[in-house]
Enzyme design. Structure first.
Site, PDB file in Angstrom:
ATOM      1  N   SER A   1      42.371  50.742  26.222  1.00  0.00           N
ATOM      2  CA  SER A   1      43.466  50.076  26.922  1.00  0.00           C
ATOM      3  C   SER A   1      44.200  49.181  25.929  1.00  0.00           C
ATOM      4  CB  SER A   1      42.927  49.298  28.125  1.00  0.00           C
ATOM      5  OG  SER A   1      43.997  48.759  28.879  1.00  0.00           O
ATOM      6  N   THR A   2      44.231  47.870  26.141  1.00  0.00           N
ATOM      7  CA  THR A   2      44.936  46.951  25.251  1.00  0.00           C
ATOM      8  C   THR A   2      44.447  47.097  23.813  1.00  0.00           C
ATOM      9  OG1 THR A   2      44.701  45.465  27.133  1.00  0.00           O
ATOM     10  CG2 THR A   2      45.773  44.578  25.170  1.00  0.00           C
TER      11      THR A   2
ATOM     12  N   HIS B   1      45.181  53.543  28.892  1.00  0.00           N
ATOM     13  CA  HIS B   1      46.012  52.943  29.939  1.00  0.00           C
ATOM     14  C   HIS B   1      47.414  52.730  29.388  1.00  0.00           C
ATOM     15  CE1 HIS B   1      42.165  50.923  31.744  1.00  0.00           C
ATOM     16  NE2 HIS B   1      42.237  52.206  32.032  1.00  0.00           N
TER      17      HIS B   1
ATOM     18  N   MET C   1      41.192  45.589  28.087  1.00  0.00           N
ATOM     19  CA  MET C   1      40.899  44.558  29.067  1.00  0.00           C
ATOM     20  C   MET C   1      40.182  45.180  30.268  1.00  0.00           C
ATOM     21  SD  MET C   1      43.772  41.928  30.478  1.00  0.00           S
ATOM     22  CE  MET C   1      44.629  41.936  28.914  1.00  0.00           C
TER      23      MET C   1
ATOM     24  N   ASP D   1      37.087  49.232  32.967  1.00  0.00           N
ATOM     25  CA  ASP D   1      37.249  50.670  33.217  1.00  0.00           C
ATOM     26  C   ASP D   1      36.461  51.436  32.150  1.00  0.00           C
ATOM     27  OD1 ASP D   1      38.158  53.018  34.383  1.00  0.00           O
ATOM     28  OD2 ASP D   1      39.977  53.086  33.165  1.00  0.00           O
TER      29      ASP D   1
END
Length: 193
Positions: free
Chosen positions: A13-14, A40, A133, A136
């Site tokens: 993600s991030t 993401h 973050m 998940d």
């Protein structure tokens, strides 16, 4: 461990786009395992992201489309805003792209993809959870581990946000905690050189 894998599945993600580029550019064009990535990002971003990686990597990288064959030498990026699962058809594994359950917080959702990977590839999966973050990927990693799969997570020092990999490590699901610079070479090693 060598020779036991049939698929590499990656969640991020991030900070993920930079981390993924660093990992995937280390893989040779003849890399033995197909790679599926859940990053993401909004729907409008994934085509350009996949195209950019395709230019940087020896492997073929594309945004996954419904019905795509999961095959050696190719990296499939889950499309933003949708869900990616796998299904076995005869001797082949294909991608299913759907809108998924509206209650799912993440689109794409790593847990959903990992669960599906577990049902098709089971213990023959090498799963990686990179910077991001939230958590998940943790429950999906749990499902994979129950099937005998191997799970690696990125270490805190090299993560932009130590959320997703921390969730996996703290749940005791990580077989190895690796620095970002070691992940690519380790993936090459896992493929036998």
């Amino acid at each position: 461990q060598r020779g036991q894998f049939q698929l590499v599945a990656i969640a991020s993600s991030t900070g993920g786009p930079v981390a993924l580029a660093q990992v995937l550019t280390k893989l040779p064009a003849n890399y033995r395992f197909p790679v599926v990535v859940v990053q993401h990002m909004p729907a409008s971003f994934t085509p350009a992201f996949a195209a950019r990686l395709d230019q940087q990597c020896a492997l073929k990288v594309k945004e996954a489309e419904d019905g795509d064959l999961v095959k050696q030498g190719q990296v499939l990026i889950a499309p933003g805003g949708r869900q990616l699962t796998l299904k076995q058809q005869g001797g082949e594994v294909r991608v299913v792209i759907s809108d998924g359950n509206p209650s799912l917080h993440y689109k794409p959702c790593a847990d959903l993809t990992f669960d599906s990977v577990a049902s098709v590839f089971g213990g023959k999966t090498l799963a990686l959870v990179l910077t991001g973050m939230g958590a998940d990927g943790r429950e999906g990693a749990r499902t994979l581990k129950q099937q005998g799969a191997t799970v690696w997570s990125q270490d805190e020092a090299s993560s932009v946000i130590y959320g997703m990999p921390m969730a996996v490590a703290e749940a005791g699901l990580s077989d190895q905690v690796l620095s970002l610079r070691d992940i690519g070479p380790s993936l090459v090693q896992a493929a036998g050189g």
